[in-house]
Scaffold this motif. Structure first.
Motif, PDB file in Angstrom:
ATOM      1  N   GLN A  83      37.167  22.314   1.926  1.00 61.92           N
ATOM      2  CA  GLN A  83      35.860  22.865   1.545  1.00 61.92           C
ATOM      3  C   GLN A  83      35.711  24.305   2.026  1.00 61.92           C
ATOM      4  N   ALA A  84      36.169  24.568   3.242  1.00 62.00           N
ATOM      5  CA  ALA A  84      36.077  25.933   3.780  1.00 62.00           C
ATOM      6  C   ALA A  84      36.946  26.890   2.970  1.00 62.00           C
ATOM      7  N   ILE A  85      38.135  26.466   2.592  1.00 65.17           N
ATOM      8  CA  ILE A  85      39.024  27.308   1.782  1.00 65.17           C
ATOM      9  C   ILE A  85      38.410  27.558   0.412  1.00 65.17           C
ATOM     10  N   ALA A  86      37.847  26.512  -0.183  1.00 57.91           N
ATOM     11  CA  ALA A  86      37.206  26.666  -1.488  1.00 57.91           C
ATOM     12  C   ALA A  86      36.034  27.640  -1.399  1.00 57.91           C
ATOM     13  N   ALA A  87      35.260  27.541  -0.326  1.00 55.32           N
ATOM     14  CA  ALA A  87      34.119  28.452  -0.155  1.00 55.32           C
ATOM     15  C   ALA A  87      34.590  29.885   0.019  1.00 55.32           C
ATOM     16  N   LEU A  88      35.666  30.094   0.777  1.00 53.51           N
ATOM     17  CA  LEU A  88      36.199  31.438   0.953  1.00 53.51           C
ATOM     18  C   LEU A  88      36.723  32.019  -0.356  1.00 53.51           C
ATOM     19  N   ARG A  89      37.354  31.179  -1.150  1.00 54.05           N
ATOM     20  CA  ARG A  89      37.894  31.651  -2.438  1.00 54.05           C
ATOM     21  C   ARG A  89      36.759  32.026  -3.389  1.00 54.05           C
ATOM     22  N   SER A  90      35.701  31.230  -3.383  1.00 54.18           N
ATOM     23  CA  SER A  90      34.603  31.513  -4.320  1.00 54.18           C
ATOM     24  C   SER A  90      33.761  32.704  -3.875  1.00 54.18           C
ATOM     25  N   ASN A  91      33.731  32.980  -2.571  1.00 52.11           N
ATOM     26  CA  ASN A  91      32.948  34.116  -2.066  1.00 52.11           C
ATOM     27  C   ASN A  91      33.758  35.409  -2.014  1.00 52.11           C
ATOM     28  N   GLY A  92      35.016  35.278  -2.242  1.00 50.52           N
ATOM     29  CA  GLY A  92      35.744  36.486  -2.413  1.00 50.52           C
ATOM     30  C   GLY A  92      36.692  36.962  -1.421  1.00 50.52           C
TER      31      GLY A  92
END
Length: 62
Positions: free
Chosen positions: A53-62
């Motif tokens: 989830q943290a990796i996905a959030a980082l990818r989506s936020n840029g």
């Protein structure tokens, strides 16, 4: 160890009560070990899910 296992096997099959508690003690320890392993796997799975989830959030936020 082989002779103990063979005696245990004989006692269980013959219905004797003498060796049965030894067998049940081993079964209980195996169950506890399995419960511990399952608990550890569940913790690891939760941590991996949080990392994903943290990796996905980082990818989506840029």
């Amino acid at each position: 160890m082989h002779s103990v296992l063979m005696a245990l096997n004989h006692e269980v099959h013959s219905g004797s009560e003498e060796a049965l508690p030894l067998f049940l003690g081993h079964a209980e320890r195996l169950r506890l070990d399995a419960d511990t392993a399952i608990g550890a796997v569940q913790v690891i799975e939760r941590q991996l899910a949080e990392l994903e989830q943290a990796i996905a959030a980082l990818r989506s936020n840029g």
